[in-house]
Design a protein around this motif. Structure first.
Motif, PDB file in Angstrom:
ATOM      1  N   LEU A  90      27.729-115.407  19.375  1.00 45.42           N
ATOM      2  CA  LEU A  90      28.718-114.989  20.349  1.00 45.42           C
ATOM      3  C   LEU A  90      29.321-113.864  19.857  1.00 45.42           C
ATOM      4  O   LEU A  90      30.157-113.698  18.498  1.00 45.42           O
ATOM      5  N   TYR A  91      29.058-112.614  20.361  1.00 45.50           N
ATOM      6  CA  TYR A  91      29.437-111.363  20.143  1.00 45.50           C
ATOM      7  C   TYR A  91      30.619-110.609  20.897  1.00 45.50           C
ATOM      8  O   TYR A  91      30.330-110.614  21.965  1.00 45.50           O
ATOM      9  N   LEU A  95      36.721-107.431  19.403  1.00 41.01           N
ATOM     10  CA  LEU A  95      37.187-107.908  18.276  1.00 41.01           C
ATOM     11  C   LEU A  95      36.397-107.292  17.051  1.00 41.01           C
ATOM     12  O   LEU A  95      36.419-107.745  15.939  1.00 41.01           O
ATOM     13  N   LYS A  96      35.113-106.947  17.301  1.00 41.85           N
ATOM     14  CA  LYS A  96      33.964-106.660  16.579  1.00 41.85           C
ATOM     15  C   LYS A  96      33.826-107.637  15.435  1.00 41.85           C
ATOM     16  O   LYS A  96      33.816-107.823  14.383  1.00 41.85           O
ATOM     17  N   PRO A 198      25.450-106.460  14.794  1.00 44.32           N
ATOM     18  CA  PRO A 198      25.565-104.964  14.658  1.00 44.32           C
ATOM     19  C   PRO A 198      26.345-104.801  13.123  1.00 44.32           C
ATOM     20  O   PRO A 198      27.223-105.511  12.627  1.00 44.32           O
ATOM     21  N   LYS A 199      26.112-103.665  12.708  1.00 47.59           N
ATOM     22  CA  LYS A 199      26.661-103.355  11.528  1.00 47.59           C
ATOM     23  C   LYS A 199      28.123-103.135  11.465  1.00 47.59           C
ATOM     24  O   LYS A 199      28.644-102.537  12.443  1.00 47.59           O
ATOM     25  N   GLY A 200      28.931-103.686  10.547  1.00 47.50           N
ATOM     26  CA  GLY A 200      30.309-103.435  10.569  1.00 47.50           C
ATOM     27  C   GLY A 200      31.034-104.558  11.059  1.00 47.50           C
ATOM     28  O   GLY A 200      32.282-104.413  11.125  1.00 47.50           O
ATOM     29  N   VAL A 201      30.247-105.597  11.778  1.00 48.64           N
ATOM     30  CA  VAL A 201      31.140-106.641  12.391  1.00 48.64           C
ATOM     31  C   VAL A 201      31.416-107.734  11.534  1.00 48.64           C
ATOM     32  O   VAL A 201      30.613-107.898  10.546  1.00 48.64           O
TER      33      VAL A 201
END
Length: 206
Positions: A90-91, A95-96, A198-201
């Protein structure tokens, strides 16, 4: 009664019987969908009525049986739910944040199970025809287990096309999902249901 009158009576009876026989059967449409459909895609509009508020969301979905699905919410927020056969991701873009859960422990007897696995329908639910309205024939699917999380799932077909799902959960919340642009022969591959955070989440496991 004359012979002519008798002939008319039999003809009317036969016509009436023919109409009854050709009337759409929700369970028959559901079983045909469940047997024949290996993949499905389209758009949806989902409205959840709880005791405190009503919320409407919309987006698109795709399913490849067995066990692969993707729900992409686009309005009023962006959120993606992917089931890759082992994990549900769940993305939440705002909220990243990504949450991952074991798929076999998460979907249980949920609507996602009905749509993504052919065996779930008859194994987990008792089915009965539940009337018709505005050209849609309904089936009420009642979970066989008391702790399934849903009191019932009402599935509607317009002809043989999936049109709607109406759910009531164990807390009394009601969800209405309207489907549109349904394609039961989409060109889908298993790779489309692979999800990489994804990068950074932040990635949270449950």
């Amino acid at each position: 009664m004359t012979l002519k009158q008798l002939s008319k009576t039999f003809a009317a009876a036969a016509l009436s019987a023919g109409i009854g026989m050709t009337h759409a059967d929700g369970i028959a449409a559901l079983q045909k969908f469940n047997t024949d459909t290996d993949g499905i895609s389209g758009q949806f509009s989902q409205t959840v009525h709880s005791k405190k508020k009503t919320q409407t969301t919309s987006g698109q979905f795709s399913i490849l049986r067995p066990g692969l699905f993707k729900w992409e919410y686009t309005r009023p927020y962006k959120q993606t739910i992917v089931g890759d056969g082992k994990t549900i991701w769940l993305y939440d873009q705002d909220l990243k944040q990504v949450t991952k859960r074991a798929q076999n422990q998460t979907i249980g007897d949920s609507p996602a199970a009905i749509l993504s696995n052919k065996s779930a329908l008859n194994a987990s639910y008792t089915l009965k025809n539940d009337g018709a309205s505005s050209g849609v024939d309904y089936v009420r699917a009642t979970p066989k287990r008391n702790n399934a999380g849903y009191r019932y799932i009402r599935i509607g077909f317009r002809g043989n096309t999936l049109a709607t799902m109406q759910l009531q959960d164990s807390f009394g919340n009601n969800t209405n999902i309207q489907f549109s642009g349904v394609n039961t022969r989409p060109n889908l591959s298993r790779g489309q249901f692979h999800f990489t955070p994804p990068k950074g989440v932040d990635v949270l496991g449950q």
